[in-house]
Design a protein around this motif. Sequence first.
Motif, mmCIF file in Angstrom:
data_model
loop_
_atom_site.group_PDB
_atom_site.id
_atom_site.type_symbol
_atom_site.label_atom_id
_atom_site.label_comp_id
_atom_site.label_asym_id
_atom_site.label_seq_id
_atom_site.Cartn_x
_atom_site.Cartn_y
_atom_site.Cartn_z
ATOM 1 N N SER A 46 1.030 -1.283 -0.015
ATOM 2 C CA SER A 46 0.166 0.064 0.027
ATOM 3 C C SER A 46 0.999 1.191 -0.035
ATOM 4 N N VAL A 47 1.810 0.988 0.838
ATOM 5 C CA VAL A 47 2.896 2.525 0.826
ATOM 6 C C VAL A 47 3.505 2.569 -0.382
ATOM 7 N N GLN A 48 3.922 1.546 -1.068
ATOM 8 C CA GLN A 48 4.582 1.506 -2.493
ATOM 9 C C GLN A 48 3.742 2.117 -3.518
ATOM 10 N N ALA A 49 2.462 1.886 -3.481
ATOM 11 C CA ALA A 49 1.460 2.333 -4.368
ATOM 12 C C ALA A 49 1.388 3.596 -4.057
ATOM 13 N N ARG A 50 1.173 4.289 -2.801
ATOM 14 C CA ARG A 50 1.141 5.705 -2.665
ATOM 15 C C ARG A 50 2.506 6.420 -3.077
ATOM 16 N N ASN A 51 3.444 5.819 -2.761
ATOM 17 C CA ASN A 51 4.610 6.499 -3.095
ATOM 18 C C ASN A 51 4.798 6.530 -4.778
ATOM 19 N N ARG A 52 4.508 5.551 -5.403
ATOM 20 C CA ARG A 52 4.339 5.727 -7.080
ATOM 21 C C ARG A 52 3.306 6.759 -7.329
ATOM 22 N N SER A 89 5.079 10.088 -6.627
ATOM 23 C CA SER A 89 5.946 10.152 -7.692
ATOM 24 C C SER A 89 5.512 10.770 -8.920
ATOM 25 N N ALA A 90 4.348 10.389 -9.329
ATOM 26 C CA ALA A 90 3.883 10.778 -10.522
ATOM 27 C C ALA A 90 3.178 12.428 -10.331
ATOM 28 N N GLN A 91 2.667 12.630 -9.117
ATOM 29 C CA GLN A 91 2.121 14.103 -8.937
ATOM 30 C C GLN A 91 3.472 14.820 -8.679
ATOM 31 N N ASN A 92 4.433 14.462 -8.381
ATOM 32 C CA ASN A 92 5.697 15.470 -8.177
ATOM 33 C C ASN A 92 6.271 15.477 -9.553
#
Length: 93
Positions: free
Chosen positions: A41-47, A50-53
Motif C-alpha cells: 500500500s505504501v509503495q502504491a502511494r509512493n508511486r 512520484s507521478a504527482q511530483n
Amino acid sequence: MTARRKFLVVAVGVAAALSLVSVVDANGFRRYLSLRQDVESVQARNRSLSAQNEALRNEIAALRKDPAALERAVREELGYVKPGELVFHLESP
C-alpha cells in the motif's frame, strides 16, 4: 526404526508444530501478511506521489519558460482578465 529415521520424524514434527504456532500466533505469519500488505500500500502511494511530483515539476518548468502557460495559469487560478475582455461564467444545472 533407525535413529536417523526417528530424528527425521521428530524434526518434521517440530517443524510442523512451529509452523502451526506461527500461523495461529498473531505476531507470526498473519502479522507478516499484514505488514506485507501495508508495504504494498505504501509503495502504491509512493508511486502516486512520484507521478504527482513529476507533473508538478513539468508545470513549474512550463511556468518558468512558456509565457502562454503562465498566462493560462494566471487566468484560470487567479481569475485575471485583460482590459476590455468580457468574461461569461456558465454553470450547468
